[in-house]
Design a protein around this motif. Sequence first.
Motif, PDB file in Angstrom:
ATOM      1  N   ASP A  46     -16.115   7.739  -0.494  1.00 30.32           N
ATOM      2  CA  ASP A  46     -15.854   9.081  -0.535  1.00 30.32           C
ATOM      3  C   ASP A  46     -16.021  10.345   0.513  1.00 30.32           C
ATOM      4  OD1 ASP A  46     -14.939   8.485  -3.302  1.00 30.32           O
ATOM      5  OD2 ASP A  46     -16.357   9.546  -4.324  1.00 30.32           O
ATOM      6  N   GLY A  47     -17.003   9.930   1.285  1.00 28.89           N
ATOM      7  CA  GLY A  47     -17.390  10.519   2.509  1.00 28.89           C
ATOM      8  C   GLY A  47     -16.444  10.158   3.586  1.00 28.89           C
ATOM      9  N   ILE A  48     -16.045   8.883   3.640  1.00 26.13           N
ATOM     10  CA  ILE A  48     -15.247   8.402   4.580  1.00 26.13           C
ATOM     11  C   ILE A  48     -13.664   9.175   4.249  1.00 26.13           C
ATOM     12  CG2 ILE A  48     -13.662   6.841   5.224  1.00 26.13           C
ATOM     13  CD1 ILE A  48     -16.514   5.098   4.843  1.00 26.13           C
ATOM     14  N   ALA A  49     -13.377   9.409   2.775  1.00 27.62           N
ATOM     15  CA  ALA A  49     -12.044   9.955   2.509  1.00 27.62           C
ATOM     16  C   ALA A  49     -12.227  11.486   2.855  1.00 27.62           C
ATOM     17  CB  ALA A  49     -12.157   9.843   0.901  1.00 27.62           C
ATOM     18  N   PHE A  77      -2.079   3.276  -3.467  1.00 27.30           N
ATOM     19  CA  PHE A  77      -2.113   4.815  -2.581  1.00 27.30           C
ATOM     20  C   PHE A  77      -0.783   5.446  -2.422  1.00 27.30           C
ATOM     21  CE2 PHE A  77      -6.091   2.444  -1.366  1.00 27.30           C
ATOM     22  CZ  PHE A  77      -7.110   3.515  -1.872  1.00 27.30           C
ATOM     23  N   GLU A  78      -0.319   5.565  -1.297  1.00 25.71           N
ATOM     24  CA  GLU A  78       0.798   6.358  -1.031  1.00 25.71           C
ATOM     25  C   GLU A  78       2.216   5.568  -1.136  1.00 25.71           C
ATOM     26  OE1 GLU A  78       0.672   9.376  -1.745  1.00 25.71           O
ATOM     27  OE2 GLU A  78      -1.570   9.214  -2.051  1.00 25.71           O
ATOM     28  N   THR A  79       2.026   4.149  -1.068  1.00 31.15           N
ATOM     29  CA  THR A  79       3.261   3.181  -0.805  1.00 31.15           C
ATOM     30  C   THR A  79       3.824   2.908  -2.280  1.00 31.15           C
ATOM     31  OG1 THR A  79       2.097   2.247   1.146  1.00 31.15           O
ATOM     32  CG2 THR A  79       3.725   0.981  -0.068  1.00 31.15           C
ATOM     33  N   ILE A  80       5.033   3.114  -2.426  1.00 34.64           N
ATOM     34  CA  ILE A  80       5.743   3.243  -3.497  1.00 34.64           C
ATOM     35  C   ILE A  80       6.701   1.997  -3.510  1.00 34.64           C
ATOM     36  CG2 ILE A  80       7.054   4.317  -5.456  1.00 34.64           C
ATOM     37  CD1 ILE A  80       4.315   5.392  -5.089  1.00 34.64           C
ATOM     38  N   GLU A  81       6.874   1.142  -4.476  1.00 35.89           N
ATOM     39  CA  GLU A  81       7.789  -0.092  -3.959  1.00 35.89           C
ATOM     40  C   GLU A  81       9.045   0.152  -4.954  1.00 35.89           C
ATOM     41  OE1 GLU A  81       6.410  -4.090  -4.759  1.00 35.89           O
ATOM     42  OE2 GLU A  81       4.366  -3.382  -5.017  1.00 35.89           O
ATOM     43  N   ILE A 128      -9.765  -2.165  -2.570  1.00 31.21           N
ATOM     44  CA  ILE A 128      -8.398  -1.898  -1.895  1.00 31.21           C
ATOM     45  C   ILE A 128      -8.359  -1.072  -0.838  1.00 31.21           C
ATOM     46  CG2 ILE A 128      -8.134   0.184  -3.759  1.00 31.21           C
ATOM     47  CD1 ILE A 128      -5.747  -2.387  -2.958  1.00 31.21           C
ATOM     48  N   VAL A 129      -9.157  -0.180  -0.539  1.00 35.69           N
ATOM     49  CA  VAL A 129      -9.260   0.629   0.525  1.00 35.69           C
ATOM     50  C   VAL A 129      -9.187  -0.060   1.767  1.00 35.69           C
ATOM     51  CG1 VAL A 129     -10.489   2.306   1.956  1.00 35.69           C
ATOM     52  CG2 VAL A 129     -10.574   2.497  -0.720  1.00 35.69           C
ATOM     53  N   PHE A 130     -10.139  -1.097   2.022  1.00 37.34           N
ATOM     54  CA  PHE A 130     -10.159  -2.052   3.013  1.00 37.34           C
ATOM     55  C   PHE A 130      -8.877  -2.871   3.229  1.00 37.34           C
ATOM     56  CE2 PHE A 130     -11.158  -6.224   4.758  1.00 37.34           C
ATOM     57  CZ  PHE A 130     -11.385  -6.000   5.981  1.00 37.34           C
ATOM     58  N   LEU A 131      -8.326  -3.372   1.971  1.00 31.63           N
ATOM     59  CA  LEU A 131      -7.101  -4.230   2.052  1.00 31.63           C
ATOM     60  C   LEU A 131      -5.971  -3.106   2.684  1.00 31.63           C
ATOM     61  CD1 LEU A 131      -7.421  -6.334  -1.039  1.00 31.63           C
ATOM     62  CD2 LEU A 131      -7.686  -7.099   1.343  1.00 31.63           C
ATOM     63  N   TYR A 132      -5.889  -2.174   2.160  1.00 31.65           N
ATOM     64  CA  TYR A 132      -4.700  -1.177   2.374  1.00 31.65           C
ATOM     65  C   TYR A 132      -4.733  -0.523   3.874  1.00 31.65           C
ATOM     66  CZ  TYR A 132      -1.158   2.385   1.707  1.00 31.65           C
ATOM     67  OH  TYR A 132      -0.189   3.259   1.764  1.00 31.65           O
ATOM     68  N   TYR A 133      -6.014   0.043   4.197  1.00 31.70           N
ATOM     69  CA  TYR A 133      -5.899   0.798   5.511  1.00 31.70           C
ATOM     70  C   TYR A 133      -6.419  -0.131   6.493  1.00 31.70           C
ATOM     71  CZ  TYR A 133      -5.616   5.194   2.843  1.00 31.70           C
ATOM     72  OH  TYR A 133      -5.083   6.088   1.865  1.00 31.70           O
ATOM     73  N   LYS A 157      -6.526  -3.793   6.380  1.00 30.07           N
ATOM     74  CA  LYS A 157      -5.781  -5.079   6.453  1.00 30.07           C
ATOM     75  C   LYS A 157      -4.337  -5.023   6.265  1.00 30.07           C
ATOM     76  CE  LYS A 157      -7.427  -8.965   6.344  1.00 30.07           C
ATOM     77  NZ  LYS A 157      -8.114 -10.002   7.484  1.00 30.07           N
ATOM     78  N   LYS A 158      -3.854  -3.615   6.037  1.00 34.70           N
ATOM     79  CA  LYS A 158      -2.436  -3.362   6.178  1.00 34.70           C
ATOM     80  C   LYS A 158      -1.666  -4.120   4.839  1.00 34.70           C
ATOM     81  CE  LYS A 158      -3.162  -0.621   9.484  1.00 34.70           C
ATOM     82  NZ  LYS A 158      -3.293   0.787   9.497  1.00 34.70           N
ATOM     83  N   MET A 159      -2.339  -4.403   3.782  1.00 33.96           N
ATOM     84  CA  MET A 159      -1.651  -4.989   2.632  1.00 33.96           C
ATOM     85  C   MET A 159      -1.340  -3.796   1.781  1.00 33.96           C
ATOM     86  SD  MET A 159      -4.266  -8.266   1.886  1.00 33.96           S
ATOM     87  CE  MET A 159      -4.595  -9.409   3.219  1.00 33.96           C
ATOM     88  N   VAL A 160       0.086  -3.430   1.846  1.00 35.40           N
ATOM     89  CA  VAL A 160       0.579  -2.225   1.219  1.00 35.40           C
ATOM     90  C   VAL A 160       1.195  -2.636  -0.090  1.00 35.40           C
ATOM     91  CG1 VAL A 160       0.588  -1.107   3.399  1.00 35.40           C
ATOM     92  CG2 VAL A 160       2.732  -2.424   2.473  1.00 35.40           C
ATOM     93  N   THR A 161       1.510  -3.744  -0.604  1.00 35.48           N
ATOM     94  CA  THR A 161       1.872  -4.154  -1.909  1.00 35.48           C
ATOM     95  C   THR A 161       1.054  -4.897  -2.632  1.00 35.48           C
ATOM     96  OG1 THR A 161       3.342  -5.767  -1.325  1.00 35.48           O
ATOM     97  CG2 THR A 161       4.225  -3.743  -0.654  1.00 35.48           C
ATOM     98  N   PHE A 162       1.381  -4.767  -3.803  1.00 33.03           N
ATOM     99  CA  PHE A 162       0.761  -5.830  -4.710  1.00 33.03           C
ATOM    100  C   PHE A 162       0.848  -7.289  -4.364  1.00 33.03           C
ATOM    101  CE2 PHE A 162      -0.326  -8.254  -8.655  1.00 33.03           C
ATOM    102  CZ  PHE A 162      -1.532  -7.432  -8.973  1.00 33.03           C
TER     103      PHE A 162
END
Length: 339
Positions: free
Chosen positions: A264-267, A148-152, A315-320, A322-327
């Motif tokens: 998509d509706g949640i987005a 998403f918006e997290t760039i390493e 990936i939506v669940f993990l990122y937003y 579970k706060k897993m923001v990197t691969f």
Amino acid sequence: MKAIAVVILNWNGKKLLEQFLPSIIQFSPEATIYVADNASTDDSITFVKDSFPSVKIIRNTGNYGYAKGYNDALQSVEEEFYALVNSDIEVTENWLIPILKTFERAPNTAAIQPKILDFKNRGYFEYAGAAGGFIDKYGYPFCRGRIFETIEKDESQYNDSTEIFWASGACFFIRKNVYRELGGFDATFFAHQEEIDLCWRIKNRGYTIKYNSKSIVYHVGGATLQQGNPHKTFLNFRNSLYMLVKNLPKKHFYGILFARLVLDGIAGIRFLTQGKFKHIWAIVRAHYSLFGNFGLYYTKREQPQNRDYFAVKSIVFLYYFKKMVTFKDIFNSNTYFKN
């Protein structure tokens, strides 16, 4: 004939060609270089002819976007390998050598992506591809080096050569015979995610797709359509849905597609909280387009479609949540899997 063709798609991009074409010419002695023009109205083609007479010009009859633009142009390009390069890419010395070696040593490898770094912030990966792409169960793409918006920051954590699910269209290498076997990009996508659709079809045919960190390029990103543009939101959501209809395995088809529409509706709700009303309308338009064209894209389904390539469930669940923001976060958490 040289083995590889570097093909740069252009539309009214004189300034970009002035800035980036010299590095491609300087560092690509192994290649024949083409500029494929989507009926530009500026003087970019006159500039190329006058300044770089060794570059071959292909003229398309209209502005067909990325997908049909390349499909039409590549009909007349006969080199064994294609390097499809955005006009806002800066290449580096010997960038083609590792790619050609991989193609030669791995005959089942159909497409390859280099390491893509940010031209403006050169120590970081670039949004469009980074260190190779993957996809989650609901069709959301992400990359090693960008979720998403997290760039390493590039700290050599992806200095490898490995199999990936999709290669970025910003700098996309593919064998000519595979490109033609699959009919190229889906021209109806116009732009955005057509490379992921093509990669999914490549995988369904039993080929592999790889990332090679020894080839390095720098990408400006958003030079033709900015990240926050509502039309870009529309194309990304619409084309992602089209891609799912075309490629989802039959056993998952309706369940995943319904869940994706809900997500998509949640987005859309998230855009509402941000006051981005045009982006909400973009999602609505994307869904209307899906419903209106569902039959067309369903008929494009090809066999076999009996394998899953989902790197993670959501990936939506993990990122937003579970706060897993990197691969690396995802990989080390045991949520990463391959089928």
